[in-house]
Scaffold this motif. Structure first.
Motif, short mmCIF file in Angstrom:
data_model
loop_
_atom_site.label_atom_id
_atom_site.label_comp_id
_atom_site.label_asym_id
_atom_site.label_seq_id
_atom_site.Cartn_x
_atom_site.Cartn_y
_atom_site.Cartn_z
N MET A 106 16.91 53.46 -17.72
CA MET A 106 17.78 52.29 -17.62
C MET A 106 19.07 52.63 -16.88
SD MET A 106 15.56 50.47 -18.76
CE MET A 106 16.11 48.77 -18.86
N LEU A 107 19.46 53.88 -16.93
CA LEU A 107 20.63 54.30 -16.16
C LEU A 107 20.26 54.37 -14.69
CD1 LEU A 107 23.53 55.11 -16.99
CD2 LEU A 107 22.87 57.44 -16.46
N SER A 108 19.06 54.86 -14.42
CA SER A 108 18.58 54.88 -13.03
C SER A 108 18.51 53.46 -12.49
CB SER A 108 17.20 55.54 -12.96
OG SER A 108 17.26 56.85 -13.48
N LEU A 109 18.05 52.56 -13.34
CA LEU A 109 17.97 51.16 -12.93
C LEU A 109 19.37 50.63 -12.60
CD1 LEU A 109 16.50 48.44 -12.62
CD2 LEU A 109 16.76 48.11 -15.08
N ALA A 110 20.32 50.93 -13.47
CA ALA A 110 21.69 50.45 -13.25
C ALA A 110 22.22 50.98 -11.92
CB ALA A 110 22.59 50.89 -14.39
N ARG A 111 22.00 52.27 -11.67
CA ARG A 111 22.50 52.87 -10.43
C ARG A 111 21.86 52.22 -9.22
NH1 ARG A 111 21.97 59.21 -10.11
NH2 ARG A 111 19.93 58.54 -10.85
N GLU A 112 20.57 52.00 -9.34
CA GLU A 112 19.83 51.39 -8.24
C GLU A 112 20.32 49.96 -7.96
OE1 GLU A 112 15.56 51.47 -9.09
OE2 GLU A 112 15.43 49.43 -8.24
N MET A 113 20.58 49.22 -9.04
CA MET A 113 21.06 47.85 -8.87
C MET A 113 22.43 47.83 -8.21
SD MET A 113 19.77 46.32 -12.53
CE MET A 113 20.32 44.62 -12.27
N ILE A 114 23.28 48.75 -8.63
CA ILE A 114 24.62 48.82 -8.04
C ILE A 114 24.52 49.20 -6.57
CG2 ILE A 114 26.78 50.14 -8.06
CD1 ILE A 114 26.36 50.33 -11.17
N ALA A 115 23.70 50.22 -6.29
CA ALA A 115 23.57 50.69 -4.91
C ALA A 115 22.99 49.62 -4.01
CB ALA A 115 22.70 51.94 -4.88
N ALA A 116 22.09 48.81 -4.56
CA ALA A 116 21.45 47.77 -3.75
C ALA A 116 22.33 46.55 -3.59
CB ALA A 116 20.12 47.38 -4.40
N GLY A 117 23.50 46.56 -4.20
CA GLY A 117 24.41 45.43 -4.05
C GLY A 117 24.11 44.26 -4.97
N GLU A 118 23.27 44.46 -5.97
CA GLU A 118 22.94 43.32 -6.84
C GLU A 118 24.14 42.81 -7.63
OE1 GLU A 118 19.21 43.47 -9.04
OE2 GLU A 118 18.51 45.10 -7.76
N GLU B 262 23.31 52.86 -28.15
CA GLU B 262 22.69 52.56 -29.43
C GLU B 262 21.33 51.88 -29.26
OE1 GLU B 262 25.59 50.37 -31.67
OE2 GLU B 262 26.78 52.17 -32.06
N ARG B 263 21.11 51.32 -28.08
CA ARG B 263 19.83 50.68 -27.77
C ARG B 263 19.50 51.04 -26.33
NH1 ARG B 263 21.67 45.07 -30.86
NH2 ARG B 263 20.89 45.69 -32.91
N PHE B 264 19.15 52.31 -26.13
CA PHE B 264 19.16 52.84 -24.77
C PHE B 264 17.91 52.47 -23.98
CE2 PHE B 264 17.61 56.89 -26.83
CZ PHE B 264 16.46 57.09 -26.08
N ASN B 265 17.00 51.74 -24.56
CA ASN B 265 15.86 51.22 -23.82
C ASN B 265 16.12 49.81 -23.28
OD1 ASN B 265 13.23 53.03 -23.98
ND2 ASN B 265 14.35 53.35 -25.88
N GLU B 266 17.38 49.40 -23.26
CA GLU B 266 17.73 48.07 -22.76
C GLU B 266 18.87 48.15 -21.76
OE1 GLU B 266 18.82 45.61 -26.11
OE2 GLU B 266 17.05 46.16 -27.26
N LEU B 267 18.88 47.18 -20.85
CA LEU B 267 20.02 47.02 -19.94
C LEU B 267 20.28 45.52 -19.86
CD1 LEU B 267 21.81 48.85 -18.01
CD2 LEU B 267 20.37 47.98 -16.17
N HIS B 268 21.53 45.13 -19.95
CA HIS B 268 21.87 43.71 -19.92
C HIS B 268 22.49 43.37 -18.58
CE1 HIS B 268 21.26 43.05 -24.34
NE2 HIS B 268 21.22 44.36 -24.25
#
Lengths: 374, 374, 374, 374
Positions: free
Chosen positions: B140-152, B278-284
């Motif tokens: 989920m951290l990789s996802l966050a980084r990817e979303m930021i990098a992609a400009g989302e 605390e719920r590290f399998n989620e990203l909001h």
């Protein structure tokens, strides 16, 4: 049973907050056994037509296009100011001079020096005052304060709070009075709520280190040009409380997706409390005294055990709304006018918040810690 | 199909993290198609008996009471250091000198100067290194980084993060190595995670303003006396990123009730991301582009679409655990050893975190903003 | 210290669950102090090539394209069946006849009659069995059961549970073995989990009233045609427990957006428990005994106080993953093989679940309450 | 601008719901631009003293100890009945006969037959009626309905709902009118809300299978004895909607810890909606159309985009309260009286809910599915 005495209200302004105040008067009268019967006497707005329409909508008996008319009106006991911030001082001083009690929306004044003048004038005149910091009126906030005061959390060590919304997150939205260098900015506009909550819960803040940032450097001026923004979009501060606790706050009006993130976390030696304004009928409480394996933050739902929730609903978990907070604020003010309780949040406290805001701003500019003047 | 080459592991230490590393090796081997077959060769601990028992429990072929034995062992390709922080430097330098790849638990070294020596030695020797910052391995951290990098999220404006736990909240717990003035404190211990996450997501931090507080001034010394605590219980910092974003972090090991509050919030011009450990399998995730009336933070659950989650489970929402993060870390390191990818988080990055920690500490002492050395 | 005896594992199948079992063996060996050293002996799959590749990936010593080879292999003590459901019976009976202990993925067999034959064969042969109901292995479920058994909730009155996912929500997805009238349907596939949890927590179910619905009447057959669906997409039941409690469950594989809604709520006279599989490292607990104004559901986070969480991590709140549940399942089975504990969930219990599923299905068809056969 | 016509209100009863209605009148008048000016004319209660006190508290002009006085009063246009359920029928029929519009708290009448008589009388007399199902007035419920109607969820397949509270969970609390066999029980008291919500969202329910359970068999009678309880503590039902959707509801007044669990989940082929009454300013929405890896339930916060939220507050996320729902209910009724909109929830709909409740109860007794009479 003898009739209650009346308390005549003169309202200046009929926008978002004017409307919220009227909900407050109307609901307070029904929810609480107040020492006065509230009467919506006269409403003033920028012109007579606007004022007349609002007076009819809101249930005021009379209307005027000139707020000064309220000053000499013997039917009016309280002048309620929801006009633009820049006018607060002139109106409040005039109302005080006329011997009226004054209810003023936050911020009390753009600058602490003005707020001080207003607070001193009110005290000299012996009138009662109230500044609109309605989040302080939440029963769950009262519960938090009571728990802290009773030692349920033990010695308080740290505090973390934020007031974040996104109403300025769109950089194409134009310059408004909130961007005015005199008193504007996120710290003054919503950080003031975070600061009021912090002192309400943990007592006086002794020192601050501020960080103020402008992320959107210019905004459309409403015409074809643009205006440079000088106020903070985000204001942060490290805090030291008299009590020895340390903490931080952040005010942020660029927080995309956030509508009412008025949050705080209090950590003590025996327990902790979490709160979010996004779900303001709840308080989350952890106590170290739980049995082994049964520890956890418990979600306390607002209920009649948490006064004055029960004035609104006798059943737990049914939830009060934003406008109900205004009713609680009104009830406190009216009782203070009757002398039953001290002013819940008078001009002196409004001044205090402005002082905190300005000290943080100055600290941010100076790049160093500053003592908060008393 | 030809057999994979082997990669012999020599482990130093068999405590909490030693055990976690072994879970990591064992699971990585099964979850990923690695370029090497991992072999648990030899385990070293403080004495032979301890080492033997751990070797048996963990599945190592051999055991030794002298970690230096690993250095000359031709079967060992990687030396994995989970010994106390104070020994990291000596062990790592010796391993590097022996031409071994080195996997070292965080913190790389108590002081940035030591970390620098280690990083430079590894680079000079041409061995691969890995520092254990396992939270960075969360899909989920990789996802966050990817979303930021992609400009989302659009242009990133602000960041707010915290790493809070309560393992030091009881003031009657005794002094430990974590309280040692050389390298100890909440900022180094858990703030390092918050800083690693911050740079992982938003890139380099340019300047910091620190605030370090000791709330529990003394602790039992394990005998009849007490020891003065000089390290921070809470470390805070304001941040400026190279990108122009501003932010803050807090490290707090007195946060009663918190077990894994490794949280961050990222606010951009087009969206926002919230995360809690605390719920590290989620990203909001919130995006301004939603239809009117349909905006909101959406709770994304970890799924095979978020690599490498699918290596652990082909079904979404089934959740990976803490030890699985170690397996991802191991897999990355092993691939870097094979030259397939750059080092995910080598000593150079471990040095960077120490530099950030120290700059914040120095800033707190100086009471002013400091540039972070490059 | 003498070496542990070995326990040789023969695995049939290398798909999703085969892989999960291998994670389970590998992790169980490291996380627990088991009475045997687990050895991955031989892996069987549909052909030798597939088996060889999987054996290498998973770390098995040998491979075979014929599962019957495992039967006579003296190195194999346990046969682990993760082949398609339709083959479970034949394989298990052969394994039992060969004197092997048997580990079988759920459902034990498509029909209760088959499951009965398998359970009776295993008992007659004196081998140990295990059916894969891994959600029962969650430490938070054990905690819930312990709390109920200890009377922390008082007299249990009601139960509400659901197992909902969305893997069949797309009506264009083709017919699979899960749609096969012999043993298929949501009730058998995931409702079985809900039923296992229900009896684990509250004891035997006495009577049921079922409701089975097919919402997607046909599905593509994989060619150009379509196949009629006869199994339930949604299965519901009202429940009466021997204890006097009443309840309900729902199994739903059309629940768009749900990935792991394995939820239950238990309400007793003195407390209540809430659980969701979406956050399976938490249990929410309410007790009436809290102080006035301090009531609330508390979020208990999995910690070493909740065995066997501590086998995976010594720190609270770090969270275990789905594959760790399999490791706990394996550990229980291995201990049962050693005679240290009773079978945690043997074929007899697998039969029980099939009986419940079929009774609910029959009740739905009959449109009336049915007693569950013992 | 000409003055609005007045609408005189006569209120019977001044308890919990009477008070809530008065909040509703008062707030509706200010929040909405209604076709009438609401006038609180006369309040009737069991005796004159009680009525007088309530009239003063609530702001009514007159008071009476005899509710029949309201019937002939020409100043009264609407009779609002918040008296005990057993009196609803007599009062409503008398009010209708007197040509008054009637606002009646739920349940409309203890038995469907009585409710039918009332609905038919109102229709024959041509007066407007309203039954108090305030949860239907929540803007987030309107949003859910609108989303379903617009096809945002695709074809609706399943529905799961519950209304659970714990106000009867203490078995030492005495027998009350809610336990009266004529019309009492959890299903009628709070299940009625769940049923109203179900039909509001998904349209008519065609068939039901009921399950009614009494878990607390006797209660103190208020003296020294005890009374046998014949009504349901928990009422459950399987549902089939005309639309083809299937579902279930549960009404439970023994749900320890629950204060306002008015929850529903709607699953369609293209999306899903989740809602809980515990956080009624939110709606959670999932749509399959999201981008890969970005799916998730999003938390929509009530905002001005969700009418009539904006009547209460122009800022999103500030939250409305329970009493505000009553104001929305009042506004709808007043507009229906003016003929601007159809009756939002008149006696005919109140009858429908009673019919559903009774059909479920009869089904539970019969132990089989029953068609719901139209």
């Amino acid at each position: 049973m003898p009739d209650k005495p009346r308390l005549g209200i003169g309202l200046i302004g009929s926008g978002f907050m004017g409307r919220a105040h009227v909900f407050g008067f109307s609901t307070a009268d029904r929810a609480f056994d107040l020492p006065y019967r509230l009467e919506l006497s006269k409403l003033a707005d920028v012109d007579l037509e606007t004022a007349r329409q609002a007076a009819e909508d809101f249930g005021f008996s009379e209307a005027t296009g000139d707020w000064r008319e309220l000053l000499g009106d013997p039917d009016i006991d309280v002048i309620d100011i929801t006009a633009p911030n820049a006018l607060h001082k002139e109106m409040a001083l005039a109302a005080i001079a006329a011997g009226k009690h004054v209810y003023c929306e936050k911020p009390l004044a753009p600058m602490a020096a003005d707020a001080r003048e207003m607070a001193e004038a009110a005290e000299a005149a012996g009138v009662r005052t109230q500044v609109g910091f309605n989040y302080l009126c939440n029963p769950m906030l009262s519960l938090a304060r009571e728990m802290i005061a009773a030692g349920e959390l033990g010695e308080i060590r740290s505090y973390r709070a934020v007031h974040a919304e996104d109403y300025m997150a769109d950089s194409t939205d134009p310059f408004t009075f909130r961007h005015d260098p005199a008193g504007g900015g996120a710290l003054g506009d919503i950080g003031s709520h975070a600061l009021a909550t912090a002192e309400c819960l943990l007592g006086p803040i002794e020192r601050v280190m501020g960080d103020c940032v402008t992320h959107i450097p210019t905004r459309p001026d409403g015409g074809n040009g643009s205006r440079r923004i000088e106020v903070d979009d985000i204001g942060r501060a490290f805090l030291r409380f008299d009590s020895g606790a340390s903490g931080s706050i952040e005010a942020n009006w660029l927080a995309t997706g956030r509508k009412m993130q008025h949050d705080f976390e209090v950590y003590g030696s025996k327990g902790a409390i979490l709160y979010t304004g996004e779900r303001f009928n709840e308080l989350h409480f952890y106590e170290t005294a739980s049995r082994t394996g049964r520890h956890g933050f418990r979600r306390i739902e607002a209920a009649p055990e948490h006064p004055p929730y029960g004035q609104f609903c006798v059943a737990p978990g049914h939830q009060i709304g934003f406008n109900d907070l205004k009713a609680i604020e009104v009830a406190g003010f009216v009782r203070a006018i009757a002398g039953h309780i001290p002013e819940p949040f008078g001009f002196r406290k409004g001044l205090r918040i402005q002082t905190l805001v300005e000290t943080i701003q100055q600290s941010a500019i100076a790049g160093k810690w500053l003592e908060v003047p008393r």
